[in-house]
Write an enzyme that holds these catalytic residues in place. Sequence first.
Site, PDB file in Angstrom:
ATOM      1  N   ARG A   1      -9.549   0.438   9.010  1.00  0.00           N
ATOM      2  CA  ARG A   1      -9.011  -0.886   9.287  1.00  0.00           C
ATOM      3  C   ARG A   1     -10.025  -1.777  10.004  1.00  0.00           C
ATOM      4  O   ARG A   1      -9.748  -2.943  10.253  1.00  0.00           O
ATOM      5  CB  ARG A   1      -7.834  -0.660  10.228  1.00  0.00           C
TER       6      ARG A   1
ATOM      7  N   ARG B   1      12.017  -5.715   4.777  1.00  0.00           N
ATOM      8  CA  ARG B   1      11.786  -4.273   4.574  1.00  0.00           C
ATOM      9  C   ARG B   1      12.666  -3.447   5.509  1.00  0.00           C
ATOM     10  O   ARG B   1      12.904  -3.810   6.653  1.00  0.00           O
ATOM     11  CB  ARG B   1      10.330  -3.927   4.850  1.00  0.00           C
TER      12      ARG B   1
ATOM     13  N   ARG C   1      11.408  -2.211  11.318  1.00  0.00           N
ATOM     14  CA  ARG C   1      10.454  -1.725  12.312  1.00  0.00           C
ATOM     15  C   ARG C   1      10.314  -2.696  13.474  1.00  0.00           C
ATOM     16  O   ARG C   1      10.549  -3.886  13.324  1.00  0.00           O
ATOM     17  CB  ARG C   1       9.074  -1.536  11.646  1.00  0.00           C
TER      18      ARG C   1
ATOM     19  N   LYS D   1       0.831  -1.211   0.000  1.00  0.00           N
ATOM     20  CA  LYS D   1       0.000   0.000   0.000  1.00  0.00           C
ATOM     21  C   LYS D   1       0.865   1.261   0.000  1.00  0.00           C
ATOM     22  O   LYS D   1       0.620   2.189  -0.760  1.00  0.00           O
ATOM     23  CB  LYS D   1      -0.928   0.020   1.239  1.00  0.00           C
TER      24      LYS D   1
ATOM     25  N   ARG E   1      -0.046  -9.643  12.995  1.00  0.00           N
ATOM     26  CA  ARG E   1      -0.653  -8.576  12.169  1.00  0.00           C
ATOM     27  C   ARG E   1      -1.491  -9.185  11.044  1.00  0.00           C
ATOM     28  O   ARG E   1      -2.565  -8.678  10.716  1.00  0.00           O
ATOM     29  CB  ARG E   1       0.434  -7.674  11.587  1.00  0.00           C
TER      30      ARG E   1
HETATM   31  P1  AP5 Z   1       4.912  -1.536   1.802  1.00  0.00           P
HETATM   32  O1  AP5 Z   1       4.598  -0.716   0.594  1.00  0.00           O
HETATM   33  O2  AP5 Z   1       5.601  -0.864   2.939  1.00  0.00           O
HETATM   34  O3  AP5 Z   1       3.594  -2.314   2.332  1.00  0.00           O
HETATM   35  P2  AP5 Z   1       2.338  -1.814   3.131  1.00  0.00           P
HETATM   36  O4  AP5 Z   1       1.154  -2.533   2.542  1.00  0.00           O
HETATM   37  O5  AP5 Z   1       2.272  -0.320   3.165  1.00  0.00           O
HETATM   38  O6  AP5 Z   1       2.668  -2.459   4.536  1.00  0.00           O
HETATM   39  P3  AP5 Z   1       2.711  -1.878   6.004  1.00  0.00           P
HETATM   40  O7  AP5 Z   1       3.417  -2.901   6.840  1.00  0.00           O
HETATM   41  O8  AP5 Z   1       3.259  -0.496   6.059  1.00  0.00           O
HETATM   42  O9  AP5 Z   1       1.233  -1.850   6.322  1.00  0.00           O
HETATM   43  P4  AP5 Z   1       0.589  -2.144   7.644  1.00  0.00           P
HETATM   44  O10 AP5 Z   1      -0.773  -2.028   7.111  1.00  0.00           O
HETATM   45  O11 AP5 Z   1       0.832  -3.321   8.453  1.00  0.00           O
HETATM   46  O12 AP5 Z   1       1.283  -1.069   8.588  1.00  0.00           O
HETATM   47  P5  AP5 Z   1       0.849   0.383   9.000  1.00  0.00           P
HETATM   48  O13 AP5 Z   1       2.057   1.197   8.943  1.00  0.00           O
HETATM   49  O14 AP5 Z   1      -0.360   0.848   8.267  1.00  0.00           O
HETATM   50  O15 AP5 Z   1       5.751  -2.790   1.310  1.00  0.00           O
HETATM   51  C1  AP5 Z   1       6.213  -3.762   2.199  1.00  0.00           C
HETATM   52  C2  AP5 Z   1       7.556  -4.306   1.726  1.00  0.00           C
HETATM   53  O16 AP5 Z   1       7.398  -4.954   0.482  1.00  0.00           O
HETATM   54  C3  AP5 Z   1       8.655  -3.266   1.478  1.00  0.00           C
HETATM   55  O17 AP5 Z   1       9.880  -3.816   1.834  1.00  0.00           O
HETATM   56  C4  AP5 Z   1       8.598  -2.999  -0.016  1.00  0.00           C
HETATM   57  O18 AP5 Z   1       9.829  -2.566  -0.525  1.00  0.00           O
HETATM   58  C5  AP5 Z   1       8.234  -4.371  -0.516  1.00  0.00           C
HETATM   59  N1  AP5 Z   1       7.431  -4.321  -1.721  1.00  0.00           N
HETATM   60  C6  AP5 Z   1       6.270  -3.640  -1.887  1.00  0.00           C
HETATM   61  N2  AP5 Z   1       5.797  -3.848  -3.123  1.00  0.00           N
HETATM   62  C7  AP5 Z   1       6.688  -4.704  -3.722  1.00  0.00           C
HETATM   63  C8  AP5 Z   1       6.768  -5.313  -4.986  1.00  0.00           C
HETATM   64  N3  AP5 Z   1       5.828  -5.086  -5.914  1.00  0.00           N
HETATM   65  N4  AP5 Z   1       7.790  -6.153  -5.269  1.00  0.00           N
HETATM   66  C9  AP5 Z   1       8.753  -6.385  -4.345  1.00  0.00           C
HETATM   67  N5  AP5 Z   1       8.752  -5.822  -3.115  1.00  0.00           N
HETATM   68  C10 AP5 Z   1       7.730  -4.992  -2.821  1.00  0.00           C
HETATM   69  O19 AP5 Z   1       0.377   0.147  10.513  1.00  0.00           O
HETATM   70  C11 AP5 Z   1       1.275  -0.202  11.547  1.00  0.00           C
HETATM   71  C12 AP5 Z   1       0.510  -0.355  12.855  1.00  0.00           C
HETATM   72  O20 AP5 Z   1      -0.136   0.896  13.196  1.00  0.00           O
HETATM   73  C13 AP5 Z   1      -0.629  -1.363  12.860  1.00  0.00           C
HETATM   74  O21 AP5 Z   1      -0.184  -2.686  13.109  1.00  0.00           O
HETATM   75  C14 AP5 Z   1      -1.522  -0.806  13.985  1.00  0.00           C
HETATM   76  O22 AP5 Z   1      -1.013  -1.123  15.251  1.00  0.00           O
HETATM   77  C15 AP5 Z   1      -1.411   0.692  13.789  1.00  0.00           C
HETATM   78  N6  AP5 Z   1      -2.458   1.244  12.913  1.00  0.00           N
HETATM   79  C16 AP5 Z   1      -2.241   1.882  11.731  1.00  0.00           C
HETATM   80  N7  AP5 Z   1      -3.400   2.258  11.191  1.00  0.00           N
HETATM   81  C17 AP5 Z   1      -4.386   1.848  12.036  1.00  0.00           C
HETATM   82  C18 AP5 Z   1      -5.805   1.934  12.002  1.00  0.00           C
HETATM   83  N8  AP5 Z   1      -6.467   2.524  10.986  1.00  0.00           N
HETATM   84  N9  AP5 Z   1      -6.506   1.403  13.029  1.00  0.00           N
HETATM   85  C19 AP5 Z   1      -5.880   0.816  14.072  1.00  0.00           C
HETATM   86  N10 AP5 Z   1      -4.529   0.701  14.164  1.00  0.00           N
HETATM   87  C20 AP5 Z   1      -3.784   1.209  13.143  1.00  0.00           C
END
Ligand code: AP5
Length: 215
Positions: free
Chosen positions: A88, A127, A162, A13, A173
């Site tokens: 979420r 990552r 992270r 994402k 997760r």
């Molecule tokens: P990346 O693009 O970073 O993936 P992402 O889908 O953004 O993953 P996140 O881990 O950031 O999402 P998340 O939803 O768990 O975490 P968030 O920060 O929102 O890509 C991932 C990896 O893959 C990278 O290394 C990238 O280089 C690689 N990659 C990507 N595309 C690729 C491709 N095509 N080919 C090869 N490699 C590729 O949330 C963190 C925490 O915050 C949650 O656990 C929760 O505790 C809290 N939180 C956040 N939002 C909320 C909410 N709305 N409600 C409640 N708690 C929340």
Amino acid sequence: MKLILLGAPGAGKGTVAKLLTAIDGSVQISTGDILRGAVQAGTPLGKEAEGYMNRGDLVPDSLIMGIMENRLQEPDCAKGFLLDGFPRTIPQAEALTELLKKLNITLDMVASIDVPRDVIFDRLCTRRTCTNPSCQAIYNTKSNPTKVEGICDKCGSPAIQREDETQEAIAHRLDTYNEKTAPLAGFYEKSGLLKSIVGTSSDVVVDAIKKQLGL
Ligand code: AP5
């Protein structure tokens, strides 16, 4: 563009959002980035959120809605926005629907990025994320490494793994995603906004979204 990006942790994402915002100047709003910024700055919000995040649990809906009500009313959102990691849960999605109605904002699309669990696991273990809140560049030790190990190419700040990227936290997760967030696809399907995109290449995903939006 006024989009929601749905998808499991590691579905890409954040990567896709950065590619899309470069097209028309829309803003990426990542609740994960906002929360990590608050943790790093040691604010009351960060202190409350930190434990949940490190365990891989969701932060309470009330905290998230407090953040988003303010964020969506900031002037830069007038250019368009991509919601990354929000909503979420069903209560967050319902509250967002009410908020958008109040602000007179119509969403263009909810894009759900679908990537197999084994690919996700591998991506998250490898990552690296820039610790500079105004940069937050994403790297991958296999597919997109930093030039100097542990240092962001763009701003020179440390690029680290992270806290929630231990194997145990990643598995938790993904389970939390399946239980609390996956049902949002059904929620948005009913409103006709959902487009499911299957693909492990970010470029393919971006092209599919652009095509759906007629860009
Ligand atoms: P990346 O693009 O970073 O993936 P992402 O889908 O953004 O993953 P996140 O881990 O950031 O999402 P998340 O939803 O768990 O975490 P968030 O920060 O929102 O890509 C991932 C990896 O893959 C990278 O290394 C990238 O280089 C690689 N990659 C990507 N595309 C690729 C491709 N095509 N080919 C090869 N490699 C590729 O949330 C963190 C925490 O915050 C949650 O656990 C929760 O505790 C809290 N939180 C956040 N939002 C909320 C909410 N709305 N409600 C409640 N708690 C929340």
